[in-house]
Structures are given as C-alpha cells and as structure tokens.
Scaffold this active site. Sequence first.
Site, short mmCIF file in Angstrom:
data_model
loop_
_atom_site.label_atom_id
_atom_site.label_comp_id
_atom_site.label_asym_id
_atom_site.label_seq_id
_atom_site.Cartn_x
_atom_site.Cartn_y
_atom_site.Cartn_z
CB THR A 1 1.19 -5.51 13.50
OG1 THR A 1 2.23 -6.25 13.10
CG2 THR A 1 1.02 -5.64 15.00
CB THR B 1 -0.96 -0.14 1.09
OG1 THR B 1 -0.12 -0.22 2.42
CG2 THR B 1 -1.99 -1.15 1.17
CG ASN C 1 -0.53 8.73 8.39
OD1 ASN C 1 -1.05 7.62 7.94
ND2 ASN C 1 0.67 8.63 8.84
CD GLU D 1 1.80 5.26 6.62
OE1 GLU D 1 1.29 5.64 7.57
OE2 GLU D 1 1.00 4.56 5.61
CE LYS E 1 0.16 -3.30 3.39
NZ LYS E 1 -0.86 -2.53 4.34
#
Lengths: 394, 394
Positions: free
Chosen positions: A190, A156, A389, A270, A179
């Site tokens: 998770t 993703t 985010n 991220e 992933k």
Amino acid sequence: MSVTAARGFRAGSATAGLKPSGRPDVALVVNDGPRDAVAAVFTRNRARAHPVLWSEQVVRSGSARALAVNAGNANCYTGPDGFLVTHRTAEHVAAVLSSLSPGGPEVGGGDVVVCSTGIIGVPLDGGLLLGGLDAAAASLSPDDAASEAAARAIMTTDTRPKAAVHRDPSGWTVGGIAKGAGMLAPALATMLVHLTTDADLDAAALDRALRAATRVTFDRLDSDGCMSTNDTVSLMASGASGVVPDEAAFTAALTDLCRDLGRQLLSDAEGAEHDVAIRVAGAASEDEAVEVGRAVARSALVKTAVFGRDPNWGRILAAVGTTGAAFDPLEVDVAVNGVLVCRAGGPGEDRDRVDLSGRDVEIVVDLHAGASDATVWTNDLTHAYVHENSAYTT
Amino acid sequence: MSVTAARGFRAGSATAGLKPSGRPDVALVVNDGPRDAVAAVFTRNRARAHPVLWSEQVVRSGSARALAVNAGNANCYTGPDGFLVTHRTAEHVAAVLSSLSPGGPEVGGGDVVVCSTGIIGVPLDGGLLLGGLDAAAASLSPDDAASEAAARAIMTTDTRPKAAVHRDPSGWTVGGIAKGAGMLAPALATMLVHLTTDADLDAAALDRALRAATRVTFDRLDSDGCMSTNDTVSLMASGASGVVPDEAAFTAALTDLCRDLGRQLLSDAEGAEHDVAIRVAGAASEDEAVEVGRAVARSALVKTAVFGRDPNWGRILAAVGTTGAAFDPLEVDVAVNGVLVCRAGGPGEDRDRVDLSGRDVEIVVDLHAGASDATVWTNDLTHAYVHENSAYTT
C-alpha cells in the site's frame, strides 16, 4: 533518526528534476553491513511497475546493499524501455557505491532494490534519474538530517514526511521512513515504506517478521480502495548491533512501528478530514472480520457521511450486507464513537449523541457471530479528495 | 404512458407525509387482469429491508394484483415492528382494493408487492403510510397523468421521473417507471423499477425474461459501488392484449426498455457530470469482462480523473490489475473517447487529443486475452456527489 537510526546505514538524497515542483525527488539508503539481509512485500496489483518486477528478483536472493528510490514518476506502463531504466538504475548505483568504497565489498546491480512512485504511463527520464542518484550518493550520511531529507525526497502528494524508530533495550534498533497519501489500499503493501534494523537477523527471519507485521497493519489500511502498482515495504538488516533479538519481540516491535507509520499515512491521506478505525467484533473468523471492515471502509456513502459528521449507521449496515460474512441482520450492533446507535438490527441510542467533530472516528460493528475481530482503517471522502484527484494528474 | 401504457393497469399516488419535502410519496399500481402474473428480482444485499423480505414471498407464488410503493423511508433495520408495518400495508391495500370492486376477485395481502425507499434505520410511520395509500387508491386511473404522477411519487433524490414504454407491432406493450439516483450498484436490481405488460405470459416466462434483461442492464450499472438494501425490479403481466408474444422478441424488447431506464438513472445519478460506459473487449470470458469493467467503474481515482476531464489511463490500468481476469499488462490497450491513449501496455496516442468536455465518456479496455466483451456503466465522482451525500442524511 528513522532510516539511519539503526547502526550500519547511511542515507542520501538529491533533486533529479523528476518532480514538477523542483523539490528533492531521489533517495538512496545504503547498508554498510556487516550483514546485507533484506526482505520486502510488494503490491498485489497484477499490473506491477518495472521497479517492483526488478526488486522482487533482488529480494529473492535475500541480500541487498542499497535501496534507490525516486518520486515524480512511477515507471509503470512505460513499455520495455521502462524496465531498461530500472535495470540501468540498479547497475549505476552499484557502480557508484563500488567506486566510493574501493576497498569495500563489490556491489552488483542485483544488490540494489529500486522503487519508483509518481505518475503512471509517462516515460521515466533515465538521464535525470542517474544524475540525481550521483548527487544523492555524494550526500550519503548516517546523520539524522540525511534520514529526514530522504523521507522528504520520497514524498509525492504527502504534506509531511513520515518516520518512526524503536530502540530496543536489548541493544538493537529498527526504524524507517514512509510515503503515501492516497491510493492506499489493502491486499498489498500500500505505499513505499523503507525499514532498517541493526539486529542480527537473516533474510528468512526478516521475511517472517515483515509479513506478520504488515498483515495486521499496512494490509488493513484502505484510504480510497485503490491499489497502487508500485507499493513496496522493504526491511534491510545490517547486523551492526551484534545482537540477535528474540524473534517474537522483534516482530512485536516491528508491528508497532508499522502501525505507527500506517497511522501517519492515514492522517496525511489526500484531502481527508477524519481517520476512521472500523473494528469488527464477534465475527466467525478473522478473515470475515477483515472482509466486513473493508466493505465498510470502501463504502462511498459511509465515507461521505463521516465527512458530513452524520452517524448514518444504516449505510454501515448496508455495506456489511454486501459481504459473505456470517451474521444475522437482526442481531448486529453498531457503535459510533462510543454511542450504540444500532442495537440488534434496529435503532439504538439517539444518533444525535454522537460527536464526529474530532479527527478520530471509531466505528464498532459487532456481528454476534463468533469470537474473532479485526480493525481496518480508512479516511472520509471529502471535497478536498475529489479536488486533489481531479484537478491534478498523479 | 409507461406503467399504465399496457392495458389492464391503473396507477395512483398521493402524499402520505413521509418525505420531509412534503411531495407525493406513495404510489399504487393495480393489475386488473385477466392475468395476475408477476416476477421480480431483488437486491443481493444480505441486509434486506422488510418490504424485500415480504415481496420475495409474494412473488414466489407467481401472482400479484397490486404493487404498493413508498418513498421517504426504506423500512430497513427497523426491527420487528418494521415487518409488521409492511405486512399491514399489504393487508390494507388488499382490503381497500376488494372494497373498491365488490364484484371483483378477492384480493389478499399475499397478492400485494410492497416496496419502500428512503432512509434506513428510522421507524416507518404506518399510520401515515396507510392514509396515503387510501388516497392513492382513490386516485387510481389508467391515464398517462396517473402514471407520470406515480413516477414522481417514488422519487427520492432523483431530480426527474424516469419512464419508458415499448409498443410492439404484434399487439402487446411493455412499459415502466424507475427511481434511483445513487446507491446504484451491481449484483442486484439496483433501484426501484416497476414494469407492466399486457402480453399474455405466465410467471415463469416473465421471470426468465426479467432475469435475462436485468443481467445485462441494471446489473451492470455501478454508480457509486454501494449496494442498496431495498432494490426491486418488478414485472407484472395482465394478459389484457390477448397476445402471446414470441419469448425472444419479448425478452429483447424488455432488455432495451431496461437499458433505456438504466441510462435515465445514470444520467440523473447524484452529483454526476459524466456518464461513463466502460467496454471491456478481448476478455477470456464475459464474467471476466464484467469483473474488469466493474473494477474500473469502482475506482475512485478513475472517477475523479473523469470529473477532472483527465484521460489518466494509468489509473484505469491500475484498476484492471486488481482483478483476477486473464491479461498480460504488456498487451493491453486503452482507448478513451476514441483515442488510443495506451497501446500494448505503454503510452499510445497523445492524451491531449481526448475530449472529455461532453457528458458521455466511453472507455474501451482491450485485454487481448479472448473473444468476450461486456459493458459496465458508471458516473464520475464529483464535488456535488460528496456534497449531496455528506450534507444530507439519506
């Protein structure tokens, strides 16, 4: 390599059109046997996505022939229609696999594990998904390239695919793909992790090994404290090596493999600039060590301090103090990257000696309250995390 | 106004040199009676700063004559010397006050509440602090200006002073000052708040009213999930109005005052661009409503989505799912700023209709599991928060 390294497995992938980027977004992994044993652990979020609800039932039987994964849409909070899409996915994959091997074993929808990842609360387009799975089935192959492509298809916000493999000298192999680049949190699997082995193990043995391995690896990753609705770690066994491994040796290898994949997830989390290992020593119990490690891992103030390369141990101890773990504030020690910045609850060595310029950070908290220890892994909190985010709906 | 609005109180402040900025950093509040009743609630962090440990003992007696506050240094994790500094502070203030009123009541160290706020783990310079307190004592005054200056002296990363007052028609007054611009979290007092009243109430009544008020106000603020080591909310009563208030009316006024101050703290929280009220309705109990509200308030993904003006209700429900509260994922509704974006666990009205351009955001989660509700307040997670907490050691 990785998900097709173990004998008896093929992988395929394709572009269904579920990712706005137009990149490959569906993957299939098929177990050609002779065994069809499966085990899995799932998110402990009580809001579980439709594919999780489905796959829990599949895994309960202890057998599965295939795994169908899509990225781009989590199929979570999508109402009753969402469950129908998952159900149709499993039935469709079963029918396609049966038609591809007319003489082979009959495959039913109940033999297909389904996983989805991506945005929550948006209907998943079943037509697109099934079309993509047809293309993925047509590409099934035991080659390295097929495994690599599958690892890319399940991504993703990941910036790179994750894969690992262990070839045991005694003749069996275990490998997998993963992933997950955010929403990594403990008390659950998770992320999406798909493991395969040609070891000759039944579902009960797989389940024991998988739970033992994930308990000390994926369950102790906490990137941003957010628990996903879709996380699944699956392990399928073909038995194609014909080797029955020593269960302890298999569990140890699986644990190392999971730790390796977990580190890959962390290092691609991220926006993160630091990977932080928080080792809690001297705890009264392992559970308390994990509780303390998790509290430190979830402190926004600790995480921003690491981003700012500031060994602010006061923030670490403030986080420790929020737990119920046994400790005396006047006895606790804290070391950051080898420098004992807090000794017996007071200032220790000069904090300016701490070098936080590298990616890896080790925080050691010694509670001096017992003999147990545990390590929890997290990332720093950065501008890039906030940007990623806040600017995108994921 | 505020901390000297109630009759019987004087405030003073000065610059001791504890803040790197060179701004005023010490404040004194003196209760001239006739009563000297006091109540306080403290952080529930188990790593409590020396002034908290001291002041807990002072408050246990139910009486206090003065409150000494410093900003710039939390005097936490500063070893045994840190406690000696706190002890000396109380004794010094007592001696100064006794010398200023030769004919007045004898003041002892045990009559002085001490509070500190600022960096953790760095020794507090007692010499600087005591010098500053001498200057603050010389400036004691019941004037508005003295109260305003005290509100400024206790600021850390706050950008503005916080104060509020309620003058009751029945003749008594309650008011106060507050600081706290980060590390606001529940299950504790969450900040420094100093309240005074001239109502004629004893310590037991003050304690009941204060606990009732903070339970539904400061205890439900959660700016960044981080629990401080120093938080204190104190309430002193002089009885100077001669009015014995109705206890329910006093509690209601105090609750409103605390809510007002809490909102002021939230609207000045570090780096925040949105103030978010999370109302959880239809919960099986108030505790479960609070648990759910807190889980949403602590979700980094929800907080970054609000910063990005994205009504991403999937992230809200993912946070709800991490709790133990009773709810059926297929029944829950979510509204954001009045738009029912999720109905019965599926997509509801068009999320594009949600306007998140203003500072205030209201998220309503209806669990449809009971008749209880509660509201938790938080902020968004912004670049400015990350900057402020990574670029500076606080």
